[in-house]
Enzyme design. Structure first.
Site, PDB file in Angstrom:
ATOM      1  N   TYR A  14       0.816  -1.217   0.000  1.00  0.00           N
ATOM      2  CA  TYR A  14       0.000   0.000   0.000  1.00  0.00           C
ATOM      3  C   TYR A  14       0.848   1.264   0.000  1.00  0.00           C
ATOM      4  O   TYR A  14       0.354   2.328  -0.361  1.00  0.00           O
ATOM      5  CB  TYR A  14      -0.917   0.016   1.224  1.00  0.00           C
ATOM      6  CG  TYR A  14      -2.164  -0.822   1.097  1.00  0.00           C
ATOM      7  CD1 TYR A  14      -2.088  -2.174   0.814  1.00  0.00           C
ATOM      8  CD2 TYR A  14      -3.419  -0.257   1.265  1.00  0.00           C
ATOM      9  CE1 TYR A  14      -3.235  -2.943   0.706  1.00  0.00           C
ATOM     10  CE2 TYR A  14      -4.568  -1.018   1.163  1.00  0.00           C
ATOM     11  CZ  TYR A  14      -4.476  -2.363   0.883  1.00  0.00           C
ATOM     12  OH  TYR A  14      -5.606  -3.114   0.782  1.00  0.00           O
ATOM     13  N   LYS A  49       4.247 -15.376   2.739  1.00  0.00           N
ATOM     14  CA  LYS A  49       4.449 -16.127   1.493  1.00  0.00           C
ATOM     15  C   LYS A  49       5.961 -16.294   1.342  1.00  0.00           C
ATOM     16  O   LYS A  49       6.570 -15.885   0.340  1.00  0.00           O
ATOM     17  CB  LYS A  49       3.811 -15.352   0.318  1.00  0.00           C
ATOM     18  CG  LYS A  49       3.794 -16.096  -0.994  1.00  0.00           C
ATOM     19  CD  LYS A  49       2.833 -17.282  -1.039  1.00  0.00           C
ATOM     20  CE  LYS A  49       2.962 -18.020  -2.356  1.00  0.00           C
ATOM     21  NZ  LYS A  49       2.150 -19.266  -2.389  1.00  0.00           N
ATOM     22  N   ASP A  83      -1.694 -18.694   1.087  1.00  0.00           N
ATOM     23  CA  ASP A  83      -2.669 -19.466   0.299  1.00  0.00           C
ATOM     24  C   ASP A  83      -3.280 -20.582   1.147  1.00  0.00           C
ATOM     25  O   ASP A  83      -4.499 -20.813   1.131  1.00  0.00           O
ATOM     26  CB  ASP A  83      -2.059 -19.997  -1.010  1.00  0.00           C
ATOM     27  CG  ASP A  83      -0.704 -20.657  -0.837  1.00  0.00           C
ATOM     28  OD1 ASP A  83      -0.134 -20.603   0.270  1.00  0.00           O
ATOM     29  OD2 ASP A  83      -0.201 -21.230  -1.829  1.00  0.00           O
ATOM     30  N   ASP A 102      -5.752  -7.559   4.368  1.00  0.00           N
ATOM     31  CA  ASP A 102      -6.931  -6.979   3.716  1.00  0.00           C
ATOM     32  C   ASP A 102      -7.789  -8.105   3.148  1.00  0.00           C
ATOM     33  O   ASP A 102      -9.002  -8.166   3.371  1.00  0.00           O
ATOM     34  CB  ASP A 102      -6.476  -6.028   2.601  1.00  0.00           C
ATOM     35  CG  ASP A 102      -7.649  -5.404   1.866  1.00  0.00           C
ATOM     36  OD1 ASP A 102      -8.599  -4.984   2.547  1.00  0.00           O
ATOM     37  OD2 ASP A 102      -7.609  -5.352   0.621  1.00  0.00           O
ATOM     38  N   ASP A 138     -11.510  -9.921   4.831  1.00  0.00           N
ATOM     39  CA  ASP A 138     -12.808 -10.006   4.141  1.00  0.00           C
ATOM     40  C   ASP A 138     -13.279 -11.454   4.097  1.00  0.00           C
ATOM     41  O   ASP A 138     -14.463 -11.750   4.299  1.00  0.00           O
ATOM     42  CB  ASP A 138     -12.713  -9.473   2.702  1.00  0.00           C
ATOM     43  CG  ASP A 138     -13.050  -7.984   2.610  1.00  0.00           C
ATOM     44  OD1 ASP A 138     -12.906  -7.288   3.636  1.00  0.00           O
ATOM     45  OD2 ASP A 138     -13.435  -7.533   1.515  1.00  0.00           O
TER      46      ASP A 138
END
Ligand code: IPM
Ligand code: MG
Length: 364
Positions: free
Chosen positions: A141, A191, A223, A247, A251
């Site tokens: 970001y 990751k 993942d 983020d 959700d």
């Protein structure tokens, strides 16, 4: 106590849900004898319309002066042209950065009355009680370079995933401290099999883990984490991760609770308030929901639960925070539902009615 709270209602359903949060704060003020002083300021699309700037200096200054900030939501189709020079979301990112709010706390808890509201089976979700701690002022970001380039290949664009050990370390410490107050388990999500930034993340996370031998620690690849969140969500306690992964995973995790309309969040930094709490920005995790804006049907409970987090974390008012959460519990247990929570054929209530019911329940 006397506390200053800055309101940034923002766009879409933001003003509608923030109004209910304020209603609940006023009721808490009356019931417990506190004076809350509210200052409202524009942020997001509405601020672009008024001033051309999604976070005017006066709005930022009003946040700096407050003990806590309550935000509705920013953004909407009116401002979402990808070619637009300014976007509402830039205001939110600037707010997080300027206020130093590096730790975003997103609890996901299942209300027994809502265990059937999830698209997942009741037995998978009913024991879920987890918190995602998302790094909020670094990563993709904010990393530079970021932006468009025109080169020999034509149009190109770049974002940069950059983290320092200090940024990772402080986020992990907040996560471990939180885990200590809970079930003492941390899952760090990265990751590391692909990304250099994730390998640094893991290295630093292990160093911090050594300072907290009483907390159980695990690493999971992002993942795999997205899969386990659906398969065995009740196993998680605190999930600590970088900005973009957080983020996306938050959700996903919100769907365990059946609706995004139930989930609060707190964004915290190092600054303290006059009452010795942590200065913070509180907001529902849902967005501005332009499709239902102005209809009076948005679920205000995520904002009201954000108010509970504000009371507990920034103002050190845990009895008052417990009262708000108990009132929300009572309203749901009595069967009251906003449209996002209702089953087929079930009667529904509007935004203000849900807020009124919470205020009523607070009196009991
Ligand atoms: C969130 C939102 C924001 C984010 C957007 C509105 C910039 O999705 O708070 O999760 O990506 O951080
Ligand atoms: Mg998001």
């Amino acid at each position: 106590m006397h506390a200053k709270i800055t309101l940034l209602p923002g766009d879409g359903i933001g003003p509608e849900v923030v109004a209910e949060g304020v209603k609940v704060l006023r009721a808490i003020g009356t019931n417990f004898g506190h004076a809350f002083e509210f200052t409202e300021a524009p942020a997001g699309g509405i601020a672009i319309d008024q001033t051309g700037n999604p976070l005017p200096d006066e709005s930022l200054a009003a946040c700096h002066q407050a003990d806590a900030v309550l935000l509705g939501a920013v953004g909407g189709p009116k401002w979402s042209d990808p070619k637009a020079p300014v976007r509402p979301e830039q205001g939110l990112l600037k707010l997080r950065k300027e206020l130093g709010l590096f730790a975003n706390i997103r609890p996901v808890k299942i209300y027994p009355a809502l265990a059937n509201a999830s698209t997942l089976k009741r037995e998978v979700v009913e024991k879920v009680d987890l918190v995602i701690v998302r790094e909020l002022t670094g990563g993709l970001y904010f990393g530079q370079p970021q932006g468009r380039q025109n080169n020999a290949q034509g149009r190109a664009a770049v974002d940069t995933l950059y983290y320092t050990e200090a940024e990772i370390g402080r986020l992990m410490r907040v996560s471990f401290e939180l885990a200590r107050q809970r079930r003492k388990k941390i899952t760090s999500v990265d990751k590391a099999n692909v990304l250099a930034s994730s390998r640094l993340w893991r290295e630093v996370a292990h160093e911090v883990a050594a300072e907290f031998p009483d907390v159980e620690y695990e690493d999971i690849l992002v993942d795999a984490c997205s899969m386990y969140l659906i398969r065995r969500p009740a196993d998680f306690d605190v999930i600590a991760t970088e900005n973009m992964f957080g983020d996306i995973l938050s959700d996903e995790a919100s769907m365990l609770a059946g609706s995004m309309g139930m989930l609060p969040s707190a964004s915290l930094g190092e600054k303290k308030t006059s009452s010795g709490g942590a200065f913070g920005l509180y907001e529902p995790i849902h967005g501005s929901a332009p499709d239902i804006a102005g209809k009076g049907i948005a679920n205000p409970l995520a904002t009201i639960l954000s108010v509970a987090m504000l009371l507990r974390t920034s103002l050190n008012l845990s009895r008052e925070a417990d009262a708000v959460e108990a009132a929300v519990d009572a309203v749901l247990a009595a069967g009251h539902r906003s449209p996002d929570l209702a089953g087929p054929g079930q009667p529904t209530l509007g935004t203000q009615e849900m807020g009124d019911l919470v205020v009523e329940a607070l009196k009991r």
